[in-house]
Design a protein around this motif. Structure first.
Motif, PDB file in Angstrom:
ATOM      1  N   LEU A  47       0.826  -1.203   0.000  1.00  0.00           N
ATOM      2  CA  LEU A  47       0.000   0.000   0.000  1.00  0.00           C
ATOM      3  C   LEU A  47       0.865   1.261   0.000  1.00  0.00           C
ATOM      4  CD1 LEU A  47      -2.786   1.327   0.121  1.00  0.00           C
ATOM      5  CD2 LEU A  47      -2.646   1.183   2.596  1.00  0.00           C
ATOM      6  N   VAL A  48       1.867   1.296   0.857  1.00  0.00           N
ATOM      7  CA  VAL A  48       2.743   2.464   0.946  1.00  0.00           C
ATOM      8  C   VAL A  48       3.534   2.639  -0.357  1.00  0.00           C
ATOM      9  CG1 VAL A  48       4.732   3.427   2.161  1.00  0.00           C
ATOM     10  CG2 VAL A  48       2.862   2.394   3.440  1.00  0.00           C
ATOM     11  N   ALA A  49       3.951   1.540  -0.971  1.00  0.00           N
ATOM     12  CA  ALA A  49       4.673   1.635  -2.241  1.00  0.00           C
ATOM     13  C   ALA A  49       3.776   2.227  -3.323  1.00  0.00           C
ATOM     14  CB  ALA A  49       5.175   0.259  -2.662  1.00  0.00           C
ATOM     15  N   GLY A  50       2.524   1.814  -3.367  1.00  0.00           N
ATOM     16  CA  GLY A  50       1.593   2.383  -4.347  1.00  0.00           C
ATOM     17  C   GLY A  50       1.415   3.877  -4.150  1.00  0.00           C
ATOM     18  N   LEU A  51       1.277   4.288  -2.887  1.00  0.00           N
ATOM     19  CA  LEU A  51       1.146   5.716  -2.585  1.00  0.00           C
ATOM     20  C   LEU A  51       2.417   6.472  -2.959  1.00  0.00           C
ATOM     21  CD1 LEU A  51      -0.669   5.583   0.852  1.00  0.00           C
ATOM     22  CD2 LEU A  51      -1.549   6.600  -1.241  1.00  0.00           C
ATOM     23  N   GLY A  52       3.562   5.914  -2.628  1.00  0.00           N
ATOM     24  CA  GLY A  52       4.834   6.567  -2.924  1.00  0.00           C
ATOM     25  C   GLY A  52       5.091   6.711  -4.414  1.00  0.00           C
ATOM     26  N   ILE A  53       4.803   5.665  -5.162  1.00  0.00           N
ATOM     27  CA  ILE A  53       4.998   5.720  -6.609  1.00  0.00           C
ATOM     28  C   ILE A  53       4.032   6.719  -7.231  1.00  0.00           C
ATOM     29  CG2 ILE A  53       4.776   4.378  -8.740  1.00  0.00           C
ATOM     30  CD1 ILE A  53       5.878   1.980  -7.123  1.00  0.00           C
ATOM     31  N   GLY A  54       2.793   6.703  -6.778  1.00  0.00           N
ATOM     32  CA  GLY A  54       1.820   7.681  -7.280  1.00  0.00           C
ATOM     33  C   GLY A  54       2.250   9.103  -6.981  1.00  0.00           C
ATOM     34  N   PHE A  55       2.736   9.348  -5.752  1.00  0.00           N
ATOM     35  CA  PHE A  55       3.219  10.675  -5.381  1.00  0.00           C
ATOM     36  C   PHE A  55       4.389  11.084  -6.273  1.00  0.00           C
ATOM     37  CE2 PHE A  55       6.329  13.214  -3.051  1.00  0.00           C
ATOM     38  CZ  PHE A  55       5.578  14.348  -2.793  1.00  0.00           C
ATOM     39  N   GLY A  56       5.336  10.176  -6.478  1.00  0.00           N
ATOM     40  CA  GLY A  56       6.519  10.480  -7.283  1.00  0.00           C
ATOM     41  C   GLY A  56       6.171  10.829  -8.720  1.00  0.00           C
ATOM     42  N   ILE A  57       5.313  10.038  -9.318  1.00  0.00           N
ATOM     43  CA  ILE A  57       4.905  10.309 -10.700  1.00  0.00           C
ATOM     44  C   ILE A  57       4.154  11.627 -10.782  1.00  0.00           C
ATOM     45  CG2 ILE A  57       3.413   9.525 -12.587  1.00  0.00           C
ATOM     46  CD1 ILE A  57       4.121   6.642 -11.754  1.00  0.00           C
ATOM     47  N   GLY A  58       3.211  11.836  -9.880  1.00  0.00           N
ATOM     48  CA  GLY A  58       2.432  13.076  -9.890  1.00  0.00           C
ATOM     49  C   GLY A  58       3.290  14.294  -9.655  1.00  0.00           C
ATOM     50  N   TYR A  59       4.191  14.225  -8.694  1.00  0.00           N
ATOM     51  CA  TYR A  59       5.060  15.355  -8.394  1.00  0.00           C
ATOM     52  C   TYR A  59       5.977  15.661  -9.577  1.00  0.00           C
ATOM     53  CZ  TYR A  59       8.270  18.388  -5.876  1.00  0.00           C
ATOM     54  OH  TYR A  59       9.029  19.453  -5.477  1.00  0.00           O
ATOM     55  N   GLY A  60       6.507  14.600 -10.188  1.00  0.00           N
ATOM     56  CA  GLY A  60       7.381  14.782 -11.350  1.00  0.00           C
ATOM     57  C   GLY A  60       6.653  15.423 -12.520  1.00  0.00           C
ATOM     58  N   LEU A  61       5.463  14.952 -12.800  1.00  0.00           N
ATOM     59  CA  LEU A  61       4.688  15.540 -13.898  1.00  0.00           C
ATOM     60  C   LEU A  61       4.282  16.978 -13.580  1.00  0.00           C
ATOM     61  CD1 LEU A  61       2.425  12.546 -14.985  1.00  0.00           C
ATOM     62  CD2 LEU A  61       4.340  13.550 -16.242  1.00  0.00           C
ATOM     63  N   ASP A  62       3.939  17.243 -12.329  1.00  0.00           N
ATOM     64  CA  ASP A  62       3.608  18.615 -11.931  1.00  0.00           C
ATOM     65  C   ASP A  62       4.800  19.542 -12.113  1.00  0.00           C
ATOM     66  OD1 ASP A  62       0.912  18.520 -11.313  1.00  0.00           O
ATOM     67  OD2 ASP A  62       1.260  17.941  -9.229  1.00  0.00           O
ATOM     68  N   ALA A  63       5.978  19.059 -11.778  1.00  0.00           N
ATOM     69  CA  ALA A  63       7.179  19.882 -11.923  1.00  0.00           C
ATOM     70  C   ALA A  63       7.461  20.162 -13.401  1.00  0.00           C
ATOM     71  CB  ALA A  63       8.371  19.193 -11.272  1.00  0.00           C
ATOM     72  N   LEU A  64       7.232  19.162 -14.247  1.00  0.00           N
ATOM     73  CA  LEU A  64       7.483  19.344 -15.682  1.00  0.00           C
ATOM     74  C   LEU A  64       6.436  20.239 -16.337  1.00  0.00           C
ATOM     75  CD1 LEU A  64       8.510  15.749 -16.807  1.00  0.00           C
ATOM     76  CD2 LEU A  64       9.983  17.761 -16.661  1.00  0.00           C
ATOM     77  N   LEU A  65       5.184  20.044 -15.952  1.00  0.00           N
ATOM     78  CA  LEU A  65       4.092  20.746 -16.622  1.00  0.00           C
ATOM     79  C   LEU A  65       3.629  21.996 -15.880  1.00  0.00           C
ATOM     80  CD1 LEU A  65       2.021  17.592 -17.596  1.00  0.00           C
ATOM     81  CD2 LEU A  65       3.655  18.832 -19.020  1.00  0.00           C
ATOM     82  N   GLY A  66       4.092  22.211 -14.672  1.00  0.00           N
ATOM     83  CA  GLY A  66       3.712  23.379 -13.899  1.00  0.00           C
ATOM     84  C   GLY A  66       2.257  23.388 -13.462  1.00  0.00           C
ATOM     85  N   THR A  67       1.710  22.241 -13.153  1.00  0.00           N
ATOM     86  CA  THR A  67       0.290  22.140 -12.775  1.00  0.00           C
ATOM     87  C   THR A  67       0.130  21.815 -11.298  1.00  0.00           C
ATOM     88  OG1 THR A  67       0.297  19.821 -13.419  1.00  0.00           O
ATOM     89  CG2 THR A  67      -0.440  21.405 -15.075  1.00  0.00           C
ATOM     90  N   ARG A  68       1.077  22.230 -10.475  1.00  0.00           N
ATOM     91  CA  ARG A  68       1.054  21.885  -9.056  1.00  0.00           C
ATOM     92  C   ARG A  68      -0.255  22.214  -8.407  1.00  0.00           C
ATOM     93  NH1 ARG A  68       6.712  23.454  -8.172  1.00  0.00           N
ATOM     94  NH2 ARG A  68       7.591  21.478  -8.642  1.00  0.00           N
ATOM     95  N   PRO A  69      -0.813  21.473  -7.549  1.00  0.00           N
ATOM     96  CA  PRO A  69      -0.632  20.072  -7.156  1.00  0.00           C
ATOM     97  C   PRO A  69      -1.644  19.146  -7.822  1.00  0.00           C
ATOM     98  CG  PRO A  69      -1.971  21.103  -5.492  1.00  0.00           C
ATOM     99  CD  PRO A  69      -1.703  22.135  -6.555  1.00  0.00           C
ATOM    100  N   LEU A  70      -2.199  19.542  -8.941  1.00  0.00           N
ATOM    101  CA  LEU A  70      -3.279  18.787  -9.575  1.00  0.00           C
ATOM    102  C   LEU A  70      -2.891  17.338  -9.874  1.00  0.00           C
ATOM    103  CD1 LEU A  70      -6.121  18.851 -10.841  1.00  0.00           C
ATOM    104  CD2 LEU A  70      -5.009  19.445 -12.996  1.00  0.00           C
ATOM    105  N   LEU A  71      -1.826  17.130 -10.628  1.00  0.00           N
ATOM    106  CA  LEU A  71      -1.446  15.765 -11.013  1.00  0.00           C
ATOM    107  C   LEU A  71      -0.935  14.964  -9.822  1.00  0.00           C
ATOM    108  CD1 LEU A  71       0.196  16.418 -14.472  1.00  0.00           C
ATOM    109  CD2 LEU A  71      -2.061  15.472 -13.994  1.00  0.00           C
ATOM    110  N   MET A  72      -0.294  15.648  -8.858  1.00  0.00           N
ATOM    111  CA  MET A  72       0.183  14.946  -7.680  1.00  0.00           C
ATOM    112  C   MET A  72      -0.989  14.327  -6.916  1.00  0.00           C
ATOM    113  SD  MET A  72       2.516  16.288  -4.512  1.00  0.00           S
ATOM    114  CE  MET A  72       1.270  17.407  -3.906  1.00  0.00           C
ATOM    115  N   VAL A  73      -2.047  15.084  -6.718  1.00  0.00           N
ATOM    116  CA  VAL A  73      -3.224  14.570  -6.007  1.00  0.00           C
ATOM    117  C   VAL A  73      -3.859  13.442  -6.806  1.00  0.00           C
ATOM    118  CG1 VAL A  73      -5.521  15.149  -5.174  1.00  0.00           C
ATOM    119  CG2 VAL A  73      -3.632  16.735  -4.790  1.00  0.00           C
ATOM    120  N   LEU A  74      -3.982  13.628  -8.104  1.00  0.00           N
ATOM    121  CA  LEU A  74      -4.581  12.603  -8.961  1.00  0.00           C
ATOM    122  C   LEU A  74      -3.793  11.292  -8.889  1.00  0.00           C
ATOM    123  CD1 LEU A  74      -6.629  11.773 -11.184  1.00  0.00           C
ATOM    124  CD2 LEU A  74      -4.935  12.590 -12.838  1.00  0.00           C
ATOM    125  N   PHE A  75      -2.473  11.393  -9.014  1.00  0.00           N
ATOM    126  CA  PHE A  75      -1.666  10.179  -9.009  1.00  0.00           C
ATOM    127  C   PHE A  75      -1.549   9.564  -7.612  1.00  0.00           C
ATOM    128  CE2 PHE A  75      -0.578  11.360 -13.279  1.00  0.00           C
ATOM    129  CZ  PHE A  75      -0.365  10.141 -13.896  1.00  0.00           C
TER     130      PHE A  75
END
Length: 113
Positions: A47-75
């Motif tokens: 469960l924690v790994a799923g949350l961590g991976i989702g956070f990492g992907i979302g945070y990375g995409l937010d940093a690239l696309l400048g959509t903070r924190p939309l994609l982070m919450v979604l992922f």
């Protein structure tokens, strides 16, 4: 640390002493207890790994696309769903494994007859 042969010899000696004294058989549940704790930790880590991976992907995409924190919450929610799905799959595997030694045979889909 004792060798496995020593441990087996000690168990055999304890069994002979117990029989000689006329005491009832003692069942050791420590191995099953540790096994259940190990399986519980496995599910928590999934469960924690799923949350961590989702956070990492979302945070990375937010940093690239400048959509903070939309994609982070979604992922994070997608990671949570993936973690729960993996936990449920592990629980089903454990249930099948637990029932197998008891001689209960199912129809393979996890449901009772």
């Amino acid at each position: 640390m004792t060798e496995p042969d020593d441990a087996d010899r000690m168990k055999a000696l304890e069994e002979r002493l117990r029989k000689a004294k006329g005491q009832p058989e003692v069942k050791h549940h420590s191995e099953s207890h540790h096994s259940q704790a190990q399986l519980a930790w496995r599910m928590v880590i999934e469960l924690v790994a799923g949350l961590g991976i989702g956070f990492g992907i979302g945070y990375g995409l937010d940093a690239l696309l400048g959509t903070r924190p939309l994609l982070m919450v979604l992922f994070i929610f997608l990671g949570f769903a993936a973690g729960v799905k993996t936990m449920m799959r592990s629980a089903k595997e454990m249930q099948v494994e637990y029932r197998a030694p008891e001689g209960e045979e199912g129809n393979g889909d996890g449901r009772e007859h």
